[in-house]
Design a protein around this motif. Structure first.
Motif, mmCIF file in Angstrom:
data_model
loop_
_atom_site.group_PDB
_atom_site.id
_atom_site.type_symbol
_atom_site.label_atom_id
_atom_site.label_comp_id
_atom_site.label_asym_id
_atom_site.label_seq_id
_atom_site.Cartn_x
_atom_site.Cartn_y
_atom_site.Cartn_z
ATOM 1 N N PRO A 77 0.991 -1.341 -0.033
ATOM 2 C CA PRO A 77 -0.113 0.040 0.007
ATOM 3 C C PRO A 77 0.632 1.323 0.042
ATOM 4 O O PRO A 77 0.318 2.355 -0.366
ATOM 5 C CB PRO A 77 -0.723 -0.003 1.336
ATOM 6 N N ILE A 78 2.003 1.165 0.573
ATOM 7 C CA ILE A 78 2.936 2.409 0.402
ATOM 8 C C ILE A 78 3.209 2.734 -1.049
ATOM 9 O O ILE A 78 3.193 3.797 -1.397
ATOM 10 C CB ILE A 78 4.276 2.288 1.173
ATOM 11 N N THR A 79 3.533 1.722 -1.960
ATOM 12 C CA THR A 79 3.694 1.882 -3.369
ATOM 13 C C THR A 79 2.455 2.484 -3.978
ATOM 14 O O THR A 79 2.796 3.648 -4.904
ATOM 15 C CB THR A 79 3.990 0.578 -3.965
ATOM 16 N N ILE A 80 1.551 2.271 -3.363
ATOM 17 C CA ILE A 80 0.241 2.952 -4.097
ATOM 18 C C ILE A 80 0.138 4.382 -3.629
ATOM 19 O O ILE A 80 -0.227 5.396 -4.425
ATOM 20 C CB ILE A 80 -0.898 2.030 -3.799
ATOM 21 N N PHE A 81 0.374 4.571 -2.257
ATOM 22 C CA PHE A 81 0.244 5.634 -1.757
ATOM 23 C C PHE A 81 1.268 6.862 -2.309
ATOM 24 O O PHE A 81 0.789 8.005 -2.975
ATOM 25 C CB PHE A 81 0.464 5.747 -0.248
ATOM 26 N N LEU A 95 -8.881 11.851 -9.110
ATOM 27 C CA LEU A 95 -8.322 10.375 -8.991
ATOM 28 C C LEU A 95 -7.303 10.197 -8.051
ATOM 29 O O LEU A 95 -7.236 8.941 -7.218
ATOM 30 C CB LEU A 95 -7.989 9.839 -10.485
ATOM 31 N N SER A 96 -6.344 10.860 -7.970
ATOM 32 C CA SER A 96 -5.159 10.720 -7.111
ATOM 33 C C SER A 96 -5.855 10.856 -5.674
ATOM 34 O O SER A 96 -5.486 9.869 -4.588
ATOM 35 C CB SER A 96 -4.112 11.845 -7.415
ATOM 36 N N ALA A 97 -6.781 11.857 -5.522
ATOM 37 C CA ALA A 97 -7.138 11.811 -3.876
ATOM 38 C C ALA A 97 -8.141 10.590 -3.669
ATOM 39 O O ALA A 97 -8.212 10.160 -2.718
ATOM 40 C CB ALA A 97 -7.986 13.290 -3.951
ATOM 41 N N PHE A 98 -8.669 10.133 -4.520
ATOM 42 C CA PHE A 98 -9.735 9.068 -4.493
ATOM 43 C C PHE A 98 -8.907 7.744 -4.190
ATOM 44 O O PHE A 98 -9.274 7.147 -3.273
ATOM 45 C CB PHE A 98 -10.429 8.937 -5.716
ATOM 46 N N VAL A 147 -6.529 3.692 -0.319
ATOM 47 C CA VAL A 147 -5.219 3.177 0.276
ATOM 48 C C VAL A 147 -4.863 3.338 1.773
ATOM 49 O O VAL A 147 -4.131 2.437 2.494
ATOM 50 C CB VAL A 147 -4.327 3.248 -0.584
ATOM 51 N N THR A 148 -5.301 4.669 2.355
ATOM 52 C CA THR A 148 -4.916 5.031 3.699
ATOM 53 C C THR A 148 -5.442 3.920 4.780
ATOM 54 O O THR A 148 -4.698 3.526 5.754
ATOM 55 C CB THR A 148 -5.339 6.389 4.031
ATOM 56 N N PRO A 149 -6.832 3.284 4.541
ATOM 57 C CA PRO A 149 -7.137 2.368 5.404
ATOM 58 C C PRO A 149 -6.235 1.309 5.525
ATOM 59 O O PRO A 149 -6.095 0.452 6.554
ATOM 60 C CB PRO A 149 -8.613 2.317 5.166
ATOM 61 N N MET A 150 -5.983 0.757 4.169
ATOM 62 C CA MET A 150 -4.983 -0.515 4.141
ATOM 63 C C MET A 150 -3.654 0.015 4.897
ATOM 64 O O MET A 150 -3.160 -1.087 5.604
ATOM 65 C CB MET A 150 -4.671 -0.514 2.623
#
Length: 196
Positions: free
Chosen positions: A77-81, A177-180, A185-188
């Motif tokens: 999830p850090i990579t996604i963030f 889209l970036s904010a969405f 991903v933040t809860p992950m």
């Protein structure tokens, strides 16, 4: 069912598993600033991600690299963030100001991380055939690549609709889209086992 088709199907399902949507979320984050006209760059990034994923699986199967699953599950999830955050902060720049070399290198590296996240399970899948892991690795990679291209096509269609019919500017769509994705991903990150 042939071995090739079996692993190809597993690769396809690995990406499109709705219970583990981190792969789709990463691809969506990666495609935020692109349109259909950017297909060469898009295919390059998707293929680099697949390559990184496959290298990680190969290194794991050959027991060159072993990682703690909980640590990698936190890194994914850090990579996604990071990807979503990068495009959130670079939305005001034209794509020509973004280095494709930098984005390509990071995408390859993030592919390695995502591959390591699946490596323990993949090792179990091919445990009964340690002498010939080439066919499973290649067919699994082809399945991943095909599924990723399908996901990317959907994201690019959404971008086209948002910018052509809903009249969002490229900057507005990138920010939305970036904010969405950051919100998804933040809860992950917060629910990761690494905090326990």
């Amino acid at each position: 069912m042939s071995e090739f088709y079996l692993y190809l199907k597993m690769g396809w399902e690995h990406v499109l598993d709705l219970n583990a949507y981190d792969h789709v979320l990463f691809l969506a984050a990666l495609m935020v600033p692109y349109l259909f006209k950017d297909f060469k760059r898009v295919l390059l990034l998707v293929s680099l991600f697949t390559l990184g994923h496959t290298i990680a699986l190969c290194l794991s199967v050959l027991k060159v690299v072993e990682v703690k699953a909980s640590f990698v599950e936190f890194l994914i999830p850090i990579t996604i963030f990071i990807t979503a955050l990068y495009y959130l902060f670079t939305a005001r720049f034209s794509k020509s100001n973004r280095s494709i070399t930098f984005v390509s290198g990071v995408t390859l590296f993030f592919g390695l991380i995502h591959g390591l996240g699946f490596s323990n399970y993949f090792k179990m899948m091919v445990a009964d055939q340690p002498s010939n892991v080439f066919v499973p690795l290649v067919s699994f990679a082809i399945g991943i690549e095909a599924a990723q291209i399908a996901v990317v096509a959907v994201v690019l269609c959404l971008s086209f609709i948002a910018q052509s019919f809903l009249n969002f500017s490229k900057k507005e769509w990138t920010l939305i889209l970036s904010a969405f994705i950051l919100g998804m991903v933040t809860p992950m990150l917060l629910e990761s086992n690494i905090w326990n």
